[in-house]
Motif scaffolding. Sequence first.
Motif, mmCIF file in Angstrom:
data_model
loop_
_atom_site.group_PDB
_atom_site.id
_atom_site.type_symbol
_atom_site.label_atom_id
_atom_site.label_comp_id
_atom_site.label_asym_id
_atom_site.label_seq_id
_atom_site.Cartn_x
_atom_site.Cartn_y
_atom_site.Cartn_z
ATOM 1 N N GLY A 47 0.760 -1.240 0.000
ATOM 2 C CA GLY A 47 0.000 0.000 0.000
ATOM 3 C C GLY A 47 0.788 1.286 0.000
ATOM 4 O O GLY A 47 0.276 2.331 0.394
ATOM 5 N N GLY A 48 2.036 1.247 -0.452
ATOM 6 C CA GLY A 48 2.848 2.456 -0.462
ATOM 7 C C GLY A 48 2.324 3.519 -1.419
ATOM 8 O O GLY A 48 1.777 3.206 -2.484
ATOM 9 N N VAL A 49 2.484 4.775 -1.040
ATOM 10 C CA VAL A 49 2.086 5.889 -1.897
ATOM 11 C C VAL A 49 2.957 5.904 -3.146
ATOM 12 O O VAL A 49 4.175 5.705 -3.081
ATOM 13 N N ASP A 50 2.333 6.140 -4.290
ATOM 14 C CA ASP A 50 3.051 6.132 -5.564
ATOM 15 C C ASP A 50 3.855 7.421 -5.707
ATOM 16 O O ASP A 50 3.287 8.512 -5.819
ATOM 17 N N ARG A 51 5.193 7.293 -5.692
ATOM 18 C CA ARG A 51 6.085 8.435 -5.880
ATOM 19 C C ARG A 51 6.694 8.461 -7.276
ATOM 20 O O ARG A 51 7.616 9.224 -7.536
ATOM 21 N N ALA A 52 6.206 7.595 -8.164
ATOM 22 C CA ALA A 52 6.796 7.467 -9.492
ATOM 23 C C ALA A 52 6.432 8.659 -10.369
ATOM 24 O O ALA A 52 5.257 8.977 -10.546
ATOM 25 N N ARG A 53 7.454 9.316 -10.913
ATOM 26 C CA ARG A 53 7.275 10.412 -11.846
ATOM 27 C C ARG A 53 8.350 10.325 -12.921
ATOM 28 O O ARG A 53 9.505 10.051 -12.617
ATOM 29 N N PRO A 54 8.024 10.571 -14.176
ATOM 30 C CA PRO A 54 9.066 10.608 -15.208
ATOM 31 C C PRO A 54 9.897 11.874 -15.076
ATOM 32 O O PRO A 54 9.441 12.898 -14.542
ATOM 33 N N LEU A 55 11.119 11.830 -15.579
ATOM 34 C CA LEU A 55 11.951 13.034 -15.596
ATOM 35 C C LEU A 55 11.244 14.177 -16.313
ATOM 36 O O LEU A 55 11.337 15.337 -15.901
ATOM 37 N N ALA A 56 10.540 13.844 -17.383
ATOM 38 C CA ALA A 56 9.876 14.886 -18.168
ATOM 39 C C ALA A 56 8.877 15.684 -17.343
ATOM 40 O O ALA A 56 8.571 16.848 -17.666
ATOM 41 N N HIS A 57 8.377 15.089 -16.257
ATOM 42 C CA HIS A 57 7.452 15.790 -15.371
ATOM 43 C C HIS A 57 8.090 17.037 -14.769
ATOM 44 O O HIS A 57 7.383 18.001 -14.444
ATOM 45 N N ARG A 58 9.430 17.027 -14.627
ATOM 46 C CA ARG A 58 10.138 18.159 -14.021
ATOM 47 C C ARG A 58 10.738 19.107 -15.044
ATOM 48 O O ARG A 58 11.404 20.085 -14.673
ATOM 49 N N ASP A 59 10.534 18.848 -16.327
ATOM 50 C CA ASP A 59 11.265 19.589 -17.363
ATOM 51 C C ASP A 59 11.018 21.093 -17.292
ATOM 52 O O ASP A 59 11.950 21.890 -17.299
ATOM 53 N N ALA A 60 9.758 21.500 -17.238
ATOM 54 C CA ALA A 60 9.455 22.936 -17.233
ATOM 55 C C ALA A 60 10.057 23.620 -16.007
ATOM 56 O O ALA A 60 10.637 24.715 -16.111
ATOM 57 N N GLN A 61 9.942 22.973 -14.836
ATOM 58 C CA GLN A 61 10.505 23.543 -13.611
ATOM 59 C C GLN A 61 12.022 23.663 -13.703
ATOM 60 O O GLN A 61 12.600 24.687 -13.312
ATOM 61 N N VAL A 62 12.667 22.631 -14.210
ATOM 62 C CA VAL A 62 14.130 22.663 -14.330
ATOM 63 C C VAL A 62 14.570 23.801 -15.240
ATOM 64 O O VAL A 62 15.515 24.549 -14.924
ATOM 65 N N ARG A 63 13.906 23.977 -16.345
ATOM 66 C CA ARG A 63 14.301 25.045 -17.269
ATOM 67 C C ARG A 63 14.060 26.430 -16.666
ATOM 68 O O ARG A 63 14.860 27.353 -16.866
ATOM 69 N N ASP A 64 12.991 26.582 -15.903
ATOM 70 C CA ASP A 64 12.756 27.855 -15.207
ATOM 71 C C ASP A 64 13.858 28.119 -14.182
ATOM 72 O O ASP A 64 14.335 29.251 -14.038
ATOM 73 N N ASP A 65 14.256 27.074 -13.463
ATOM 74 C CA ASP A 65 15.291 27.235 -12.446
ATOM 75 C C ASP A 65 16.646 27.569 -13.074
ATOM 76 O O ASP A 65 17.398 28.386 -12.541
ATOM 77 N N ILE A 66 16.954 26.924 -14.188
ATOM 78 C CA ILE A 66 18.207 27.242 -14.889
ATOM 79 C C ILE A 66 18.211 28.710 -15.318
ATOM 80 O O ILE A 66 19.209 29.420 -15.150
ATOM 81 N N ALA A 67 17.082 29.170 -15.829
ATOM 82 C CA ALA A 67 16.992 30.572 -16.258
ATOM 83 C C ALA A 67 17.171 31.533 -15.093
ATOM 84 O O ALA A 67 17.693 32.645 -15.263
ATOM 85 N N ALA A 68 16.756 31.103 -13.891
ATOM 86 C CA ALA A 68 16.885 31.955 -12.704
ATOM 87 C C ALA A 68 18.303 31.980 -12.150
ATOM 88 O O ALA A 68 18.590 32.761 -11.239
ATOM 89 N N LEU A 69 19.180 31.128 -12.683
ATOM 90 C CA LEU A 69 20.527 30.991 -12.131
ATOM 91 C C LEU A 69 21.616 31.340 -13.143
ATOM 92 O O LEU A 69 22.760 30.907 -13.015
#
Length: 257
Positions: free
Chosen positions: A106-128
């Motif tokens: 009954g574990g909570v599903d923590r599975a996410r593809p890398l692509a799920h983070r793509d937009a956030q990662v690109r925003d963070d790169i732009a901020a740095l």
Amino acid sequence: MASSGTDNAMFRLGDDLVVRMPRIHWASGGVDHEAHWLPLVAGRLPVTVPRVVAVGEPTPEYPWTWSVLTWVPGENPRLGELHEPAVLARDLAALLRAVRAMDLEGGVDRARPLAHRDAQVRDDIAALTDEIDTAAVTAIWEHALATAEWTGQRSWVHGDLAPGNLLLVDHRLTGLIDFASIGIGDPALDLGVAWNLLPPSARAVFREALEVDDVTWTRARAWALAQALVQLPYYRDTNPALAANARHVIREVTAEA
């Protein structure tokens, strides 16, 4: 207690207990989650984990769930101050093997593809752009997206295997805390400790002990990078310890690529 954690305030209660109180509303769910899973995890890992002594209910004075836990002795490992990094690497590998081997239901599903983070990662790169090699970091991220997306089986993951949640006694790994993110997902999620704590030589020992293939290692490095890219701009001015660790991870990932 002095802590680099941001979701919860921690208070010692005598010699044997600690009170964990969320600082923000969404952290309250983590208290309930931890209180459910810690009794089931107890005895299954080669380290000491907290025991839930009590769960406090919300009131008008304090509107979130909070908990009282047993105190787990030890000291957090510090970057650049590890006594025997290779020994710690093997201890960490043994811990992760035990986490993955848990046969709980009954574990909570923590599975996410890398692509799920793509937009956030690109925003963070732009901020740095003023602080990191954006071209190198972008190339690492895009390479992982193109070659290392996860297609394997889910396993149990701790979900936050950061230095602040690891405890050492006499330089050996003896304790693990903060189970608010425990669940079922990509085993690469727990490999970020290779970059946020271990030096390169011990990183290789850690990888060998867990028999991590190239695709999983590439994906784990990308997850570690994504986490650091979120943390650095967010905590740059408010949490020096987390920001410093994020900078370290970005440097280590970039140097290894």
